[in-house]
Design a protein around this motif. Sequence first.
Motif, mmCIF file in Angstrom:
data_model
loop_
_atom_site.group_PDB
_atom_site.id
_atom_site.type_symbol
_atom_site.label_atom_id
_atom_site.label_comp_id
_atom_site.label_asym_id
_atom_site.label_seq_id
_atom_site.Cartn_x
_atom_site.Cartn_y
_atom_site.Cartn_z
ATOM 1 N N PHE A 61 0.859 -1.194 0.000
ATOM 2 C CA PHE A 61 0.000 0.000 0.000
ATOM 3 C C PHE A 61 0.887 1.233 0.000
ATOM 4 O O PHE A 61 1.861 1.309 0.751
ATOM 5 N N ARG A 62 0.551 2.203 -0.859
ATOM 6 C CA ARG A 62 1.287 3.486 -0.861
ATOM 7 C C ARG A 62 0.280 4.617 -0.830
ATOM 8 O O ARG A 62 -0.802 4.512 -1.419
ATOM 9 N N ASN A 63 0.637 5.703 -0.155
ATOM 10 C CA ASN A 63 -0.250 6.871 -0.171
ATOM 11 C C ASN A 63 -0.332 7.426 -1.584
ATOM 12 O O ASN A 63 0.652 7.397 -2.324
ATOM 13 N N PHE A 64 -1.501 7.937 -1.926
ATOM 14 C CA PHE A 64 -1.697 8.495 -3.266
ATOM 15 C C PHE A 64 -0.915 9.810 -3.384
ATOM 16 O O PHE A 64 -1.010 10.672 -2.526
ATOM 17 N N SER A 65 -0.124 9.942 -4.450
ATOM 18 C CA SER A 65 0.618 11.193 -4.692
ATOM 19 C C SER A 65 1.046 11.246 -6.148
ATOM 20 O O SER A 65 1.090 10.211 -6.825
ATOM 21 N N SER A 66 1.409 12.438 -6.618
ATOM 22 C CA SER A 66 1.915 12.584 -7.990
ATOM 23 C C SER A 66 3.220 11.804 -8.145
ATOM 24 O O SER A 66 3.477 11.227 -9.196
ATOM 25 N N GLU A 67 4.026 11.798 -7.075
ATOM 26 C CA GLU A 67 5.321 11.087 -7.151
ATOM 27 C C GLU A 67 5.075 9.611 -7.439
ATOM 28 O O GLU A 67 5.770 8.990 -8.249
ATOM 29 N N LEU A 68 4.079 9.050 -6.782
ATOM 30 C CA LEU A 68 3.765 7.629 -7.009
ATOM 31 C C LEU A 68 3.350 7.416 -8.467
ATOM 32 O O LEU A 68 3.828 6.495 -9.134
ATOM 33 N N LEU A 69 2.474 8.272 -8.990
ATOM 34 C CA LEU A 69 1.995 8.105 -10.369
ATOM 35 C C LEU A 69 3.141 8.206 -11.371
ATOM 36 O O LEU A 69 3.105 7.578 -12.431
ATOM 37 N N LYS A 70 4.153 9.019 -11.020
ATOM 38 C CA LYS A 70 5.270 9.234 -11.962
ATOM 39 C C LYS A 70 6.243 8.065 -11.995
ATOM 40 O O LYS A 70 7.098 7.990 -12.873
ATOM 41 N N GLU A 71 6.162 7.168 -11.005
ATOM 42 C CA GLU A 71 7.060 5.997 -11.021
ATOM 43 C C GLU A 71 6.721 5.122 -12.217
ATOM 44 O O GLU A 71 5.628 5.186 -12.761
ATOM 45 N N LYS A 72 7.679 4.266 -12.596
ATOM 46 C CA LYS A 72 7.455 3.464 -13.811
ATOM 47 C C LYS A 72 6.647 2.202 -13.464
ATOM 48 O O LYS A 72 7.105 1.354 -12.707
ATOM 49 N N PHE A 73 5.447 2.111 -14.013
ATOM 50 C CA PHE A 73 4.637 0.897 -13.845
ATOM 51 C C PHE A 73 4.377 0.280 -15.212
ATOM 52 O O PHE A 73 4.265 0.991 -16.210
ATOM 53 N N ASP A 74 4.259 -1.043 -15.241
ATOM 54 C CA ASP A 74 3.953 -1.719 -16.513
ATOM 55 C C ASP A 74 2.465 -1.643 -16.821
ATOM 56 O O ASP A 74 2.061 -1.802 -17.971
ATOM 57 N N LEU A 75 1.656 -1.435 -15.775
ATOM 58 C CA LEU A 75 0.205 -1.313 -15.966
ATOM 59 C C LEU A 75 -0.373 -0.465 -14.837
ATOM 60 O O LEU A 75 -0.050 -0.684 -13.666
ATOM 61 N N ILE A 76 -1.226 0.493 -15.217
ATOM 62 C CA ILE A 76 -1.948 1.284 -14.207
ATOM 63 C C ILE A 76 -3.421 0.927 -14.315
ATOM 64 O O ILE A 76 -4.019 1.018 -15.391
ATOM 65 N N VAL A 77 -4.000 0.496 -13.205
ATOM 66 C CA VAL A 77 -5.394 0.043 -13.202
ATOM 67 C C VAL A 77 -6.253 1.095 -12.499
ATOM 68 O O VAL A 77 -5.942 1.491 -11.375
#
Length: 320
Positions: A61-77
């Motif tokens: 679990f991670r807190n929601f933030s722009s930094e989290l969204l900017k990390e590299k993910f193979d899929l965002i659901v």
Amino acid sequence: MKKILVIGGGAMGSAFTIPCLDNGNSVTITEPYSIRFIKNLSSKNKFHSALKINLPKKLKFRNFSSELLKEKFDLIVIALSLPGIDFIGKELMKCKIRSPILVLTKGLKYQKKAKKIFTISKKLNNDYKLKNISILKGPCLAKELVRKKQTSVIIANKNIKIAKAIGKLVSTRYYLIEYSKDVVGIEVCSAIKNIYSMIIGAGQSLNSSSNLFQKSVIEMRYLTKYFKGKEETTLGLAGVGDLYVSAAGGRNSKMGSYLGKGFTFKIAKKKFMPYETVEGEQLAREIAPFIFKKIDKKKIPLMINFLRAIINNKKLKIKV
Ligand SMILES: NC(=O)c1ccc[n+]([C@@H]2O[C@H](COP(=O)([O-])OP(=O)(O)OC[C@H]3O[C@@H](n4cnc5c(N)ncnc54)[C@H](O)[C@@H]3O)[C@@H](O)[C@H]2O)c1
């Protein structure tokens, strides 16, 4: 091992992490809105209050933030409910997201300016410039999926290779995936079934509900075609498949049963379901202005009567 980010820690987002984890992925979940779900997911035992189960320890679990969204993910659901779509569209656009996106949310959006109904994927693409969007819909009770009960869903993308690549990441022996190119048809069916399951729920016997079920399928087929989806999609998992599970049980059909007994929506909501979201009602308010103006009322009598009852808070009169 691929990196998957699930946005939305409600029942569906949390349940969806289970096949993703079982498929050997590194899965992170985040919750932008609900304090209740943040508390659940960040607690030591990860007890989910809606699913009534402890989620696996390996789920991060991670807190929601722009930094989290900017990390590299193979899929965002995206697993937020409909009111969260504009919010997440803006956030993902701000972060210039390029990762493939998979939308679990069911619903449609009315664009006042353009006087048009948009599917969620179209809205995310048009208004928030998001690309590479696939959708996943179908009959899936989160409480069953989280307990690994066999579930079949459908992933759609005009580029079927992308849909299949995502399917490979998330499917398991209990989470079976079909594929389709009919993105519009699948989004329309999976949204309007929330309204038709309320209508079927309004039947006061199995016989009358069966009649309403059959008439609902005819109207769903008409609307799917109207919005330029394929008629046969109505007979697939996102159409009759999802209609069955929603009509058999769930919040929409429960509310429908009160409407069928003669309660108005507002009274039934206050009296019987004060804390529950009824997606069919939310969608009815969203699409009613368009449906009343643009669609031949004779083709969809059940939908028209239902929308009038909700919008005017009048008793529902079922005409078949
Ligand atoms: N694709 C599928 O297989 C499938 C199956 C079941 C449900 N669903 C869909 O998934 C969505 C979520 O369903 P659920 O059962 O998890 O609902 P839920 O009520 O348990 O969770 C709703 C989620 O949306 C968020 N949310 C609500 N309002 C918001 C707002 N204004 N701004 C930002 N976030 C907001 C909540 O915080 C939570 O994360 C719905 O659209 C539902 O129809 C999809």
